[in-house]
Design an enzyme around this catalytic site. Structure first.
Site: not given
Length: 369
Positions: A195, A199, A220-221, A264
């Protein structure tokens, strides 16, 4: 109180965000959803888990058979870990391709989060106390004995004895329980640095065409979340054991060694790199370097143009790196024999070469411009 909450929430929902970021920027928020899922389901599983080598395996069976929706909570937790790593690997790959490592502190916090998540997943994998859990823990913890002078003492200290026993299981459970809260702390630091800088965007330029995070990117998220939940529910409800190892349905037995010991799936690329080095200490160093090498990416990034989109050779190199990652993951599932040993060594060299060749290809392209 209301004013304080407004002061916290208002900057988040009105964060100036580049207008051209795509769905590839959804994975950060999806990782937060995965983390919340792991913490909530893990808390409910902890209510019924027994940290005793004679009871741990039976307590897992009891959860699946006798606890209301215990099978569902465990499936959410086990497959949630796999989805967590899928989202994380895509998130890191996007960061490499789009040069998000230019935001140095955000990138460093992200690498620390990856290491903490891998540590949490490893100690969590031991808790069901199946065959692969026990032998995977034995092999991986034994790697620390390669550390000169202190190695054997560290291994005995971690085990709480001369072999994996009750003390080991209790310690791993405690670590597995506390690490997610440390991950939350580092996630908040990661977001704080993000922040501060804002971005990145697909072009990698200082984009002054910004819009508020709400409502555009919240919608969008949410679309990304719906797609994620669709895939997660298919994996959890229709193919719940697709990514599990068959040997882990057998209770741990220190007298019977599985034919092929492997971790894994999300550790297999590092495991292949470990196996590729004949020397034990060299293998441990290579294993750690496979993750820590991500920290040098901001240093090896001195170029004229802002993004990989403007470097065709580097785009080809990136997809070759992705192929190398998948090949190392596949090789990790194979036996330690010809030709997989030699293949592992070749792809290990290719894996580490990418980080340096990528830099020199950028320099070569810059000279051509």
């Amino acid at each position: 109180m209301k004013k304080k909450l407004t002061n916290i929430i208002f900057p988040l929902i009105n964060l100036p965000t580049p207008s051209n970021i795509s769905f590839m920027w959804n994975f950060g928020s999806l990782l937060m959803i995965c983390l919340m899922n792991q913490i909530m389901t893990g808390l409910f599983l902890a209510f019924h888990y027994k940290t005793d080598i004679n009871l741990a395996f039976q307590s897992i069976i009891n959860m699946n058979r006798n606890i209301n929706f215990g099978w569902l909570i465990r499936s959410f937790h086990a497959n949630g870990a796999s989805m967590f790593f899928i989202m994380m690997y895509i998130h890191i790959s996007r960061g490499i391709y789009m040069n998000s490592f230019n935001f140095k502190m955000t990138w460093i916090m992200g690498v620390i989060l990856l290491l903490l998540t891998m540590m949490t997943a490893f100690v969590g994998y031991v808790l069901p106390w199946g065959q692969m859990s026990f032998w995977g823990a034995t092999v991986i913890t034994n790697l620390l004995s390669a550390i000169p002078y202190l190695g054997n003492s560290i291994v005995i200290w971690i085990w709480g004895g001369f072999s994996i026993n009750n003390a080991t299981l209790t310690r791993f459970f405690s670590i597995h329980f506390i690490l997610p809260f440390i991950i939350i702390m580092f996630t908040l630091i990661h977001l704080m640095f993000l922040h501060m800088t804002g971005s990145n965007n697909p072009l990698g330029i200082n984009n002054y065409d910004k819009i508020t995070f709400s409502p555009y990117f919240i919608i969008k998220d949410l679309i990304g979340l719906i797609m994620f939940l669709w895939m997660f529910l298919i994996l959890t409800l229709i193919f719940p054991y697709l990514l599990n190892d068959n040997n882990n349905f057998i209770m741990a037995n220190s007298l019977i060694t599985p034919n092929h010991i492997q971790p894994e799936w999300y550790f297999l690329f590092s495991y292949s790199i470990l196996r590729a080095i004949p020397n034990k200490l060299g293998g441990v160093i290579a294993l750690m370097s496979s993750i820590l090498i991500l920290l040098i990416m901001p240093i090896l990034n001195n170029k004229k143009l802002p993004n990989n989109k403007f470097y065709p050779l580097n785009k080809i190199m990136f997809w070759m790196f992705m192929m190398t990652f998948f090949m190392l993951t596949w090789i990790g599932t194979q036996s330690v024999e010809y030709p997989f040993i030699e293949m592992g060594q070749i792809f290990t060299i290719m894996y580490f070469l990418y980080f340096f060749l990528n830099y020199y290809l950028m320099k070569f392209w810059d000279k051509m411009i």
